[in-house]
Design a protein around this motif. Structure first.
Motif, mmCIF file in Angstrom:
data_model
loop_
_atom_site.group_PDB
_atom_site.id
_atom_site.type_symbol
_atom_site.label_atom_id
_atom_site.label_comp_id
_atom_site.label_asym_id
_atom_site.label_seq_id
_atom_site.Cartn_x
_atom_site.Cartn_y
_atom_site.Cartn_z
ATOM 1 N N VAL A 156 -48.867 -79.981 9.846
ATOM 2 C CA VAL A 156 -47.740 -80.391 10.479
ATOM 3 C C VAL A 156 -47.059 -81.381 9.430
ATOM 4 C CG1 VAL A 156 -46.756 -81.695 12.365
ATOM 5 C CG2 VAL A 156 -48.882 -80.050 12.697
ATOM 6 N N THR A 157 -45.619 -81.387 9.673
ATOM 7 C CA THR A 157 -45.002 -82.364 8.732
ATOM 8 C C THR A 157 -43.873 -83.191 9.537
ATOM 9 O OG1 THR A 157 -44.961 -81.119 6.806
ATOM 10 C CG2 THR A 157 -43.130 -82.499 7.080
ATOM 11 N N LEU A 200 -56.179 -79.579 11.336
ATOM 12 C CA LEU A 200 -54.665 -79.495 10.726
ATOM 13 C C LEU A 200 -54.631 -80.561 9.593
ATOM 14 C CD1 LEU A 200 -52.625 -77.445 13.453
ATOM 15 C CD2 LEU A 200 -53.530 -76.569 11.552
ATOM 16 N N THR A 201 -53.685 -80.330 8.548
ATOM 17 C CA THR A 201 -53.261 -81.571 7.875
ATOM 18 C C THR A 201 -52.128 -82.183 8.437
ATOM 19 O OG1 THR A 201 -52.083 -80.025 6.340
ATOM 20 C CG2 THR A 201 -54.587 -80.888 6.089
ATOM 21 N N ILE A 202 -51.733 -83.164 8.073
ATOM 22 C CA ILE A 202 -50.639 -84.002 8.378
ATOM 23 C C ILE A 202 -49.982 -84.728 7.233
ATOM 24 C CG2 ILE A 202 -49.552 -85.799 10.204
ATOM 25 C CD1 ILE A 202 -52.180 -85.466 11.700
ATOM 26 N N MET A 203 -48.591 -84.325 7.492
ATOM 27 C CA MET A 203 -47.935 -85.045 6.009
ATOM 28 C C MET A 203 -46.583 -85.628 6.831
ATOM 29 S SD MET A 203 -45.733 -82.964 3.071
ATOM 30 C CE MET A 203 -44.117 -83.271 2.662
ATOM 31 N N SER A 204 -46.009 -86.841 6.325
ATOM 32 C CA SER A 204 -44.658 -87.365 7.019
ATOM 33 C C SER A 204 -43.956 -87.962 5.745
ATOM 34 C CB SER A 204 -45.182 -88.570 7.771
ATOM 35 O OG SER A 204 -44.009 -89.208 8.362
ATOM 36 N N TYR A 205 -42.394 -87.922 6.113
ATOM 37 C CA TYR A 205 -41.437 -88.690 5.374
ATOM 38 C C TYR A 205 -41.065 -89.858 5.890
ATOM 39 C CZ TYR A 205 -40.421 -84.033 2.674
ATOM 40 O OH TYR A 205 -40.691 -83.063 2.093
ATOM 41 N N LEU A 263 -47.855 -89.171 2.341
ATOM 42 C CA LEU A 263 -46.783 -89.572 2.884
ATOM 43 C C LEU A 263 -45.689 -89.524 1.684
ATOM 44 C CD1 LEU A 263 -45.138 -91.652 4.718
ATOM 45 C CD2 LEU A 263 -46.132 -93.633 2.853
ATOM 46 N N ILE A 264 -44.261 -89.387 2.133
ATOM 47 C CA ILE A 264 -43.317 -89.345 0.998
ATOM 48 C C ILE A 264 -42.437 -90.330 1.318
ATOM 49 C CG2 ILE A 264 -41.330 -88.051 -0.164
ATOM 50 C CD1 ILE A 264 -42.812 -85.442 0.035
ATOM 51 N N ASP A 265 -42.468 -91.506 0.520
ATOM 52 C CA ASP A 265 -41.843 -92.580 0.815
ATOM 53 C C ASP A 265 -40.485 -92.828 0.169
ATOM 54 O OD1 ASP A 265 -42.671 -93.571 -1.325
ATOM 55 O OD2 ASP A 265 -43.490 -95.434 -0.567
ATOM 56 N N GLY A 266 -39.783 -93.855 0.816
ATOM 57 C CA GLY A 266 -38.459 -94.249 0.015
ATOM 58 C C GLY A 266 -37.136 -93.649 0.671
ATOM 59 N N GLN A 296 -38.200 -91.630 -4.767
ATOM 60 C CA GLN A 296 -38.944 -91.323 -3.424
ATOM 61 C C GLN A 296 -40.719 -91.039 -4.356
ATOM 62 O OE1 GLN A 296 -36.546 -88.666 -1.782
ATOM 63 N NE2 GLN A 296 -36.373 -89.428 0.025
ATOM 64 N N LYS A 297 -41.512 -91.302 -3.805
ATOM 65 C CA LYS A 297 -42.781 -91.033 -4.224
ATOM 66 C C LYS A 297 -43.759 -90.316 -3.125
ATOM 67 C CE LYS A 297 -41.880 -93.633 -7.701
ATOM 68 N NZ LYS A 297 -41.562 -92.910 -9.097
ATOM 69 N N VAL A 298 -44.624 -89.477 -3.664
ATOM 70 C CA VAL A 298 -45.577 -88.794 -2.944
ATOM 71 C C VAL A 298 -47.039 -89.276 -3.058
ATOM 72 C CG1 VAL A 298 -46.803 -86.360 -2.808
ATOM 73 C CG2 VAL A 298 -44.606 -86.610 -3.563
ATOM 74 N N HIS A 299 -47.328 -89.863 -2.132
ATOM 75 C CA HIS A 299 -48.759 -90.674 -1.880
ATOM 76 C C HIS A 299 -49.691 -89.575 -1.236
ATOM 77 C CE1 HIS A 299 -46.908 -94.276 -2.669
ATOM 78 N NE2 HIS A 299 -46.079 -93.951 -2.184
ATOM 79 N N PHE A 300 -50.776 -89.208 -2.092
ATOM 80 C CA PHE A 300 -51.850 -88.377 -1.717
ATOM 81 C C PHE A 300 -52.931 -89.330 -0.914
ATOM 82 C CE2 PHE A 300 -49.727 -86.106 -4.752
ATOM 83 C CZ PHE A 300 -49.620 -84.797 -4.259
ATOM 84 N N LEU A 301 -53.020 -89.493 0.396
ATOM 85 C CA LEU A 301 -53.718 -90.315 1.108
ATOM 86 C C LEU A 301 -55.278 -89.761 1.334
ATOM 87 C CD1 LEU A 301 -51.049 -91.828 3.458
ATOM 88 C CD2 LEU A 301 -51.686 -92.641 1.430
#
Length: 216
Positions: free
Chosen positions: A79-80, A105-110, A136-139, A157-162
């Motif tokens: 889910v995003t 399921l995996t979870i991603m967020s902007y 997390l994609i932030d900024g 914007q940065k991609v953070h692999f948590l």
């Protein structure tokens, strides 16, 4: 009907204010159920989803009902959360994420907030939501820094692999890798675009399609 002031973020422990829900193959790794949240306190200039910015009631869905939608969506890997600003509804998304994680399921967020802002927030639910994310994609989206990067629209914007789940995408994250998905409605005269692309490209595609009688 519940009403909220234009600058007031929607806060509820058992409801989420949803802009749209769709399956996509370009808003994160693999086939994902994308949940667009209604309302954004960031308001990036030339946002590609301006209709999700206003803090107005769109569609209120109970967290357990939204979880059922997730569980009943076939062939997705995760889910995003997008929007709008997902972290403006952190409490509800945290509770939803807690349920989703149990399914595998995996979870991603902007988020227009940076990861540092989230970690330093006084809102405990922002930090709790962050703890359940795989990516997390932030900024903020900055149109003057627009670039065709994987999953995002501007170079700040940065991609953070948590978590380690998508570690294999790390090298791809900073490469030029524009992905756009087109979807037609049943009448074939309206189309939607998903992905991360700049406002100029969106306008050019929109005008070109209009000449063929197709409306975005």
């Amino acid at each position: 009907m519940m009403k909220i002031k234009s600058k007031q973020t929607f806060q509820h422990s058992n409801l989420l204010n949803i802009g749209s829900i769709e399956v996509s193959n370009v808003v994160g790794p693999g086939s994902r159920l994308v949940i667009w949240l209604q309302g954004c306190s960031i308001c990036c200039e030339k946002c590609i989803n301006p209709h999700f910015i206003p803090h107005k009631i769109n569609k209120l869905i109970k967290i357990n009902e939204l979880f059922e939608i997730v569980c009943n969506t076939p062939d997705i890997v995760g889910v995003t959360y997008s929007g709008g600003e997902p972290f403006d509804q952190a409490e509800g998304l945290y509770k939803l994420s807690k349920l989703i994680k149990k399914t595998g399921l995996t979870i991603m967020s902007y988020s227009g907030y940076t990861i540092e802002e989230i970690k330093n927030s006084d809102d405990k639910f922002k930090k709790l939501l962050l703890s359940y994310l795989d990516i997390l994609i932030d900024g903020k989206y900055e149109h003057l820094k627009a670039a065709p990067l994987l999953w995002r629209g501007s170079t700040n914007q940065k991609v953070h692999f948590l978590t380690p789940v998508y570690e294999n995408y790390r090298e791809l994250a900073d490469q030029l890798n524009l992905q756009i998905e087109f979807s037609f409605d049943s009448s074939m005269d309206k189309m939607s675009m998903k992905g991360n692309f700049d406002h100029k490209l969106f306008k050019e595609i929109k005008e070109k399609l209009k000449s063929y009688g197709i409306h975005l």
